[in-house]
Design an enzyme around this catalytic site. Sequence first.
Site, PDB file in Angstrom:
ATOM      1  N   CYS A 137       0.833  -1.202   0.000  1.00 28.47           N
ATOM      2  CA  CYS A 137       0.000   0.000   0.000  1.00 28.47           C
ATOM      3  C   CYS A 137       0.871   1.258   0.000  1.00 28.47           C
ATOM      4  O   CYS A 137       1.418   1.648   1.033  1.00 28.47           O
ATOM      5  CB  CYS A 137      -0.913  -0.024   1.230  1.00 28.47           C
ATOM      6  SG  CYS A 137      -1.952   1.433   1.356  1.00 28.47           S
ATOM      7  N   CYS A 179      -0.181   4.057   2.221  1.00 28.63           N
ATOM      8  CA  CYS A 179       0.043   3.786   3.645  1.00 28.63           C
ATOM      9  C   CYS A 179       1.507   4.003   4.021  1.00 28.63           C
ATOM     10  O   CYS A 179       1.804   4.614   5.038  1.00 28.63           O
ATOM     11  CB  CYS A 179      -0.315   2.341   3.992  1.00 28.63           C
ATOM     12  SG  CYS A 179      -1.936   1.821   3.439  1.00 28.63           S
ATOM     13  N   ASP A 180       2.419   3.460   3.229  1.00 28.10           N
ATOM     14  CA  ASP A 180       3.807   3.346   3.655  1.00 28.10           C
ATOM     15  C   ASP A 180       4.785   4.184   2.843  1.00 28.10           C
ATOM     16  O   ASP A 180       5.970   4.261   3.186  1.00 28.10           O
ATOM     17  CB  ASP A 180       4.243   1.869   3.586  1.00 28.10           C
ATOM     18  CG  ASP A 180       3.346   0.969   4.416  1.00 28.10           C
ATOM     19  OD1 ASP A 180       2.932   1.405   5.510  1.00 28.10           O
ATOM     20  OD2 ASP A 180       3.051  -0.155   3.978  1.00 28.10           O
TER      21      ASP A 180
END
Lengths: 310, 310
Positions: free
Chosen positions: B133, B136-137
């Site tokens: 993701c 996300c990261d």
Amino acid sequence: MSEGPYDLAIVGAGPAGSAAGIYAGRAGLNTIILERQMAGGQVVISPSIENWPGEKEISGPDLSMKFRGHVESYVKIREFSEVELVGHDRLFTISTPEGELVAKALIIATGAEHRKLGVPGEDTLSGRGVSYCATCDGFFFKGKDVLVVGGGSTALLYAIYLHNIGCRVKLVHRRSEFRGEKALQEKVRSLNMDLIMDTLVEEFMGEEQLDGVKLRNLTTGEVLEVHADGAFVAVGEIPRNEIARSLGVKLDREGYIEVDRKMATSVPGVFAAGDVTGGLKQIVVAAGEGAIAATSAFDYLMEPYWTESG
Amino acid sequence: MSEGPYDLAIVGAGPAGSAAGIYAGRAGLNTIILERQMAGGQVVISPSIENWPGEKEISGPDLSMKFRGHVESYVKIREFSEVELVGHDRLFTISTPEGELVAKALIIATGAEHRKLGVPGEDTLSGRGVSYCATCDGFFFKGKDVLVVGGGSTALLYAIYLHNIGCRVKLVHRRSEFRGEKALQEKVRSLNMDLIMDTLVEEFMGEEQLDGVKLRNLTTGEVLEVHADGAFVAVGEIPRNEIARSLGVKLDREGYIEVDRKMATSVPGVFAAGDVTGGLKQIVVAAGEGAIAATSAFDYLMEPYWTESG
């Protein structure tokens, strides 16, 4: 000279049109939202909303303002812009109060409106005792006499709701049996409210404010006048499908726009979302459908036809 | 002795299960939500969300907390409760870590998980440089070398996103052409990143932390090692359909649960909502579907069979 071409015109700035605007704007589509009244749709006139996920309780105007601020960080909303479709080949031509505009794709998010009884006094006393939304206006009739008109689930829910907030409720229905959910029927019966069956509303009475309703029993022909401070009419909704009809978009028997799971209609380039597509008429449902419609419009505009012609 | 019978068991406490819980609770259904991890689903692990209508920007944990507080004002969420379906006639029997429970209706809102490549180093380095993701990261890899693996729209979006936040991006795809949206392909090409086509990932390398990836060109057979601080795998998603399968619910070719517009599955009393039903995987879409599923479950429970037997 027409304004545009826009990539996308969204008609309606309720929850469906707003979510569509957010997604279209984020996707980089040159988008305009056209709203015939104020942005917000039916949300604006809701005093309290308790089922928008994440907000235990929020007023309709507050939630509308949150939507609006979010949408306007991406795209423009043009209010009080009643529109009409005046032509389409691959481009859609829309007439607005400010002139014509042209768009490559269209999202219809025009909502639905409450069906009226069409009896004397209804229009003049609307907003003066006659209402179509118990959760919106019930509060004003606490401890007073109200009439609910209808036999479907909405009418039954209105009756229960109004009873619960402290109204003295009479429920009037033109047939001998209710159509609404069995459990709601049982609930209504358990509350010992007056159930006036086989009876039509003939007139809403009152000068400045509703003070009574004239009823006629269809079996006996008897005419009855009852006192009422409020009357809540729940006899169905009518989808605002004018634009869909002028495009030849396929509708269901009740006039709602037929859509597939991508919120595509029967006409290429035309998508729909929210109450105008029928189904569960809830803010979060309309918003989800708006997000899908915008994403599908984006996909449509990525077809070689458009990307090559710019 | 089984716990229950509940009117409704909702499996999954992401946006779909949460919205379903709010609507079921408000409708007066005796409801339990069973969640295998923490409540919130994939929202919890999202650092920033900008497309939940009404919130210009909110962190995943904050939005999850808002959902959770709202849900828990109506129904209970039982976390870390991995469940299995162990039987059903008209009632569904579910095994949980705390024992068996029984429910009259079921909403499956179990979501989907990211597909893995299944190559050496992937599991051990997951969360240590290997991610599924980018939104996300990605933040952790600002200014560093990253690899994106895949050829669909998600992979292209990851590559653009990571480039935009200042990563040096290489995009690796096993075919000679991308499958993703044309506009995204053009965007990726305009950014002058390395596009490594016809190439497989053979291994993620590194001890404590990813430091390189071994690639193999499918046309030439050549093996190449490239340095990478991060690797983002975007090769599809797998619906969590175990419960659906054990119920014999009809799935589509990719394993997503087939639903009608009321979110009903092929099995009476079983409804589904959110990512596990495929379609557009967005929070607001999942929430709208959850609201519909709960309302449909309510209608199902109003059938005479249930109201008569209590």
